[in-house]
Write a protein that holds these residues in place. Structure first.
Motif, PDB file in Angstrom:
ATOM      1  N   THR A   1       0.828  -1.216   0.000  1.00 15.85           N
ATOM      2  CA  THR A   1       0.000   0.000   0.000  1.00 15.85           C
ATOM      3  C   THR A   1       0.860   1.263   0.000  1.00 15.85           C
ATOM      4  OG1 THR A   1      -0.054   0.342   2.399  1.00 15.85           O
ATOM      5  CG2 THR A   1      -1.676  -1.194   1.488  1.00 15.85           C
ATOM      6  N   ALA A   2       0.187   2.367  -0.282  1.00 15.28           N
ATOM      7  CA  ALA A   2       0.664   3.704   0.091  1.00 15.28           C
ATOM      8  C   ALA A   2      -0.244   4.133   1.241  1.00 15.28           C
ATOM      9  CB  ALA A   2       0.567   4.668  -1.084  1.00 15.28           C
ATOM     10  N   CYS A   3       0.343   4.233   2.431  1.00 14.21           N
ATOM     11  CA  CYS A   3      -0.445   4.292   3.672  1.00 14.21           C
ATOM     12  C   CYS A   3      -1.335   5.537   3.747  1.00 14.21           C
ATOM     13  CB  CYS A   3       0.496   4.226   4.871  1.00 14.21           C
ATOM     14  SG  CYS A   3      -0.350   4.353   6.456  1.00 14.21           S
ATOM     15  N   SER A   4      -2.477   5.337   4.412  1.00 15.95           N
ATOM     16  CA  SER A   4      -3.530   6.350   4.487  1.00 15.95           C
ATOM     17  C   SER A   4      -3.645   7.031   5.849  1.00 15.95           C
ATOM     18  CB  SER A   4      -4.880   5.690   4.182  1.00 15.95           C
ATOM     19  OG  SER A   4      -4.894   5.134   2.896  1.00 15.95           O
ATOM     20  N   ALA A   5      -2.714   6.749   6.766  1.00 12.53           N
ATOM     21  CA  ALA A   5      -2.832   7.292   8.123  1.00 12.53           C
ATOM     22  C   ALA A   5      -2.104   8.629   8.230  1.00 12.53           C
ATOM     23  CB  ALA A   5      -2.264   6.309   9.138  1.00 12.53           C
ATOM     24  N   GLU A   6      -2.788   9.622   8.745  1.00 12.16           N
ATOM     25  CA  GLU A   6      -2.230  10.979   8.794  1.00 12.16           C
ATOM     26  C   GLU A   6      -0.888  11.023   9.522  1.00 12.16           C
ATOM     27  OE1 GLU A   6      -5.370  10.263   8.925  1.00 12.16           O
ATOM     28  OE2 GLU A   6      -6.470  11.718   7.720  1.00 12.16           O
ATOM     29  N   MET A   7      -0.901  10.578  10.801  1.00 10.26           N
ATOM     30  CA  MET A   7       0.286  10.754  11.638  1.00 10.26           C
ATOM     31  C   MET A   7       1.503   9.999  11.106  1.00 10.26           C
ATOM     32  SD  MET A   7       0.746   9.900  15.681  1.00 10.26           S
ATOM     33  CE  MET A   7      -0.564  10.968  16.262  1.00 10.26           C
ATOM     34  N   SER A   8       1.270   8.811  10.534  1.00 14.28           N
ATOM     35  CA  SER A   8       2.382   7.982  10.076  1.00 14.28           C
ATOM     36  C   SER A   8       3.128   8.604   8.913  1.00 14.28           C
ATOM     37  CB  SER A   8       1.870   6.604   9.653  1.00 14.28           C
ATOM     38  OG  SER A   8       1.162   6.007  10.704  1.00 14.28           O
ATOM     39  N   ASN A   9       2.475   9.519   8.204  1.00 13.15           N
ATOM     40  CA  ASN A   9       3.036  10.065   6.967  1.00 13.15           C
ATOM     41  C   ASN A   9       3.266  11.568   7.042  1.00 13.15           C
ATOM     42  OD1 ASN A   9       2.888   7.539   5.267  1.00 13.15           O
ATOM     43  ND2 ASN A   9       0.786   7.689   6.008  1.00 13.15           N
ATOM     44  N   ASN A  10       3.444  12.052   8.273  1.00 14.10           N
ATOM     45  CA  ASN A  10       3.662  13.487   8.507  1.00 14.10           C
ATOM     46  C   ASN A  10       2.551  14.334   7.884  1.00 14.10           C
ATOM     47  OD1 ASN A  10       5.005  15.499   9.823  1.00 14.10           O
ATOM     48  ND2 ASN A  10       6.653  15.723   8.307  1.00 14.10           N
ATOM     49  N   TYR A  11       1.339  13.774   7.945  1.00 13.57           N
ATOM     50  CA  TYR A  11       0.112  14.524   7.604  1.00 13.57           C
ATOM     51  C   TYR A  11       0.044  14.940   6.137  1.00 13.57           C
ATOM     52  CZ  TYR A  11      -0.244  14.368  12.603  1.00 13.57           C
ATOM     53  OH  TYR A  11      -0.292  13.900  13.884  1.00 13.57           O
ATOM     54  N   LYS A  12       0.702  14.158   5.285  1.00 19.15           N
ATOM     55  CA  LYS A  12       0.591  14.431   3.851  1.00 19.15           C
ATOM     56  C   LYS A  12       0.654  13.096   3.120  1.00 19.15           C
ATOM     57  CE  LYS A  12       2.274  17.631   0.371  1.00 19.15           C
ATOM     58  NZ  LYS A  12       3.505  17.594  -0.398  1.00 19.15           N
ATOM     59  N   PHE A  13      -0.335  12.799   2.302  1.00 23.81           N
ATOM     60  CA  PHE A  13      -0.387  11.518   1.610  1.00 23.81           C
ATOM     61  C   PHE A  13       0.314  11.613   0.267  1.00 23.81           C
ATOM     62  CE2 PHE A  13      -4.347  11.648   4.162  1.00 23.81           C
ATOM     63  CZ  PHE A  13      -3.897  10.792   5.151  1.00 23.81           C
ATOM     64  N   LYS A  14       1.244  10.679   0.063  1.00 24.87           N
ATOM     65  CA  LYS A  14       2.084  10.705  -1.128  1.00 24.87           C
ATOM     66  C   LYS A  14       2.043   9.332  -1.809  1.00 24.87           C
ATOM     67  CE  LYS A  14       4.781  11.895   2.156  1.00 24.87           C
ATOM     68  NZ  LYS A  14       3.984  11.933   3.300  1.00 24.87           N
ATOM     69  N   PRO A  15       2.529   9.242  -3.027  1.00 28.21           N
ATOM     70  CA  PRO A  15       2.539   7.940  -3.707  1.00 28.21           C
ATOM     71  C   PRO A  15       3.688   7.054  -3.196  1.00 28.21           C
ATOM     72  CG  PRO A  15       3.491   9.615  -5.119  1.00 28.21           C
ATOM     73  CD  PRO A  15       3.016  10.333  -3.883  1.00 28.21           C
ATOM     74  N   ILE A  16       3.614   5.801  -3.574  1.00 30.58           N
ATOM     75  CA  ILE A  16       4.703   4.841  -3.385  1.00 30.58           C
ATOM     76  C   ILE A  16       4.981   4.213  -4.741  1.00 30.58           C
ATOM     77  CG2 ILE A  16       5.122   2.475  -2.529  1.00 30.58           C
ATOM     78  CD1 ILE A  16       5.851   4.511  -0.408  1.00 30.58           C
ATOM     79  N   GLU A  17       6.237   3.911  -5.016  1.00 30.77           N
ATOM     80  CA  GLU A  17       6.576   3.223  -6.256  1.00 30.77           C
ATOM     81  C   GLU A  17       7.218   1.880  -5.920  1.00 30.77           C
ATOM     82  OE1 GLU A  17       7.162   7.226  -8.988  1.00 30.77           O
ATOM     83  OE2 GLU A  17       8.924   6.050  -8.463  1.00 30.77           O
ATOM     84  N   TYR A  18       7.108   0.929  -6.843  1.00 28.81           N
ATOM     85  CA  TYR A  18       7.764  -0.360  -6.608  1.00 28.81           C
ATOM     86  C   TYR A  18       8.138  -0.986  -7.932  1.00 28.81           C
ATOM     87  CZ  TYR A  18       3.366  -2.717  -7.829  1.00 28.81           C
ATOM     88  OH  TYR A  18       2.244  -3.177  -8.493  1.00 28.81           O
ATOM     89  N   GLU A  19       9.135  -1.836  -7.882  1.00 33.87           N
ATOM     90  CA  GLU A  19       9.499  -2.605  -9.060  1.00 33.87           C
ATOM     91  C   GLU A  19       9.920  -3.997  -8.639  1.00 33.87           C
ATOM     92  OE1 GLU A  19      12.225  -0.059 -11.030  1.00 33.87           O
ATOM     93  OE2 GLU A  19      13.650  -0.014  -9.380  1.00 33.87           O
ATOM     94  N   VAL A  20       9.724  -4.934  -9.556  1.00 41.18           N
ATOM     95  CA  VAL A  20      10.128  -6.316  -9.336  1.00 41.18           C
ATOM     96  C   VAL A  20      11.371  -6.567 -10.169  1.00 41.18           C
ATOM     97  CG1 VAL A  20       9.499  -8.732  -9.624  1.00 41.18           C
ATOM     98  CG2 VAL A  20       7.796  -7.068  -8.814  1.00 41.18           C
ATOM     99  N   LEU A  21      12.455  -6.958  -9.491  1.00 35.51           N
ATOM    100  CA  LEU A  21      13.734  -7.165 -10.160  1.00 35.51           C
ATOM    101  C   LEU A  21      13.978  -8.663 -10.294  1.00 35.51           C
ATOM    102  CD1 LEU A  21      15.750  -4.579  -8.024  1.00 35.51           C
ATOM    103  CD2 LEU A  21      14.670  -4.197 -10.247  1.00 35.51           C
ATOM    104  N   PRO A  22      14.627  -9.072 -11.387  1.00 33.79           N
ATOM    105  CA  PRO A  22      14.868 -10.514 -11.591  1.00 33.79           C
ATOM    106  C   PRO A  22      15.878 -11.020 -10.563  1.00 33.79           C
ATOM    107  CG  PRO A  22      16.032  -9.217 -13.237  1.00 33.79           C
ATOM    108  CD  PRO A  22      15.185  -8.250 -12.457  1.00 33.79           C
ATOM    109  N   PRO A  23      15.935 -12.336 -10.392  1.00 40.15           N
ATOM    110  CA  PRO A  23      16.911 -12.904  -9.471  1.00 40.15           C
ATOM    111  C   PRO A  23      18.326 -12.441  -9.812  1.00 40.15           C
ATOM    112  CG  PRO A  23      15.378 -14.595 -10.192  1.00 40.15           C
ATOM    113  CD  PRO A  23      15.099 -13.366 -11.024  1.00 40.15           C
ATOM    114  N   ALA A  24      19.138 -12.223  -8.793  1.00 42.89           N
ATOM    115  CA  ALA A  24      20.534 -11.843  -9.015  1.00 42.89           C
ATOM    116  C   ALA A  24      21.253 -13.002  -9.694  1.00 42.89           C
ATOM    117  CB  ALA A  24      21.189 -11.492  -7.695  1.00 42.89           C
ATOM    118  N   VAL A  25      22.138 -12.687 -10.616  1.00 43.20           N
ATOM    119  CA  VAL A  25      22.859 -13.719 -11.374  1.00 43.20           C
ATOM    120  C   VAL A  25      24.100 -14.136 -10.594  1.00 43.20           C
ATOM    121  CG1 VAL A  25      24.058 -14.225 -13.518  1.00 43.20           C
ATOM    122  CG2 VAL A  25      22.026 -12.771 -13.530  1.00 43.20           C
ATOM    123  N   GLY A  26      24.397 -15.435 -10.604  1.00 45.44           N
ATOM    124  CA  GLY A  26      25.650 -15.917 -10.030  1.00 45.44           C
ATOM    125  C   GLY A  26      25.565 -16.353  -8.623  1.00 45.44           C
TER     126      GLY A  26
END
Ligand SMILES: [Zn+2]
Length: 205
Positions: free
Chosen positions: A180-205
């Motif tokens: 998630t991108a959290c919805s709780a006021e206090m936890s996010n310094n009272y401003k709701f922002k996006p979160i980004e994520y990516e899935v990376l392939p297994p490390a080689v070797g």
């Protein structure tokens, strides 16, 4: 010789939203705070048996700390590794508190009426994988900054994450993941922002 697959495109969770997706063993999930001071709740279930879930208690027990960071393993309720934290720009995350829910806002903040919540967003996302609301455990609250006073009182402060900070977790089994991108006021310094994520392939070797 194996050729690693390309990383997935970076995805964005709009403020106060969430999602659920599959993560294969060996893949790495990178969660990025693009603007800073934004919490992201993470939960996971074993794909082979959804009764196996990410366990705050087991993870804290085996790490012997409440502040999990690079090198620590996040365990399931069956004491099997689900994730290893392989990189961490911030070093302060919470694994004590539950995902914010409509009841959180009613009980703690006397909020009346609807309020977006991590719990609601996780329920919506995970329903596609037949995971019931009652099955959702304590979340790993990425970038959430919780301090404990000597008396045991908890203090929620602004996240220590700055713009572009990230954490990277390697999947140690095939998983169903909620995020998630959290919805709780206090936890996010009272401003709701996006979160980004990516899935990376297994490390080689
Ligand atoms: Zn939340």
């Amino acid at each position: 010789m194996t050729r690693p697959s390309a990383p997935s495109p970076r995805r964005r969770l709009e403020p106060q939203t969430g999602t659920a997706f599959l993560l294969d063993q060996g893949q790495r999930l990178r969660v990025i705070d693009p603007l800073g001071e934004q919490v992201s709740d993470l939960v996971a279930f074993a794909r082979e048996d959804r009764r196996e879930w990410l366990s705050s208690g087991r993870s804290i027990d085996y790490a012997n700390t409440i502040y999990l960071t690079t090198g620590h393993v996040l365990y399931s309720n069956r004491s099997r590794p689900m994730f290893t934290i392989v990189a961490d720009d911030v070093g302060r995350h919470d694994f004590l508190l539950t995902p914010c829910s409509p009841e959180t806002f009613a009980i703690l903040y006397q909020h009346e009426g609807d309020h977006p919540s991590c719990f609601g967003n996780l329920c919506a996302g995970l329903s596609a994988f037949w995971i019931e609301p009652d099955a959702i455990p304590t979340t790993f609250n990425i970038f959430m900054n919780v301090d404990i006073s000597p008396t045991g009182e908890l203090r929620i402060g602004p996240p220590r994450s700055r713009a572009g900070d990230a954490i990277e977790l390697r999947a140690e089994m095939d998983l169903i993941v909620g995020l998630t991108a959290c919805s709780a006021e206090m936890s996010n310094n009272y401003k709701f922002k996006p979160i980004e994520y990516e899935v990376l392939p297994p490390a080689v070797g």
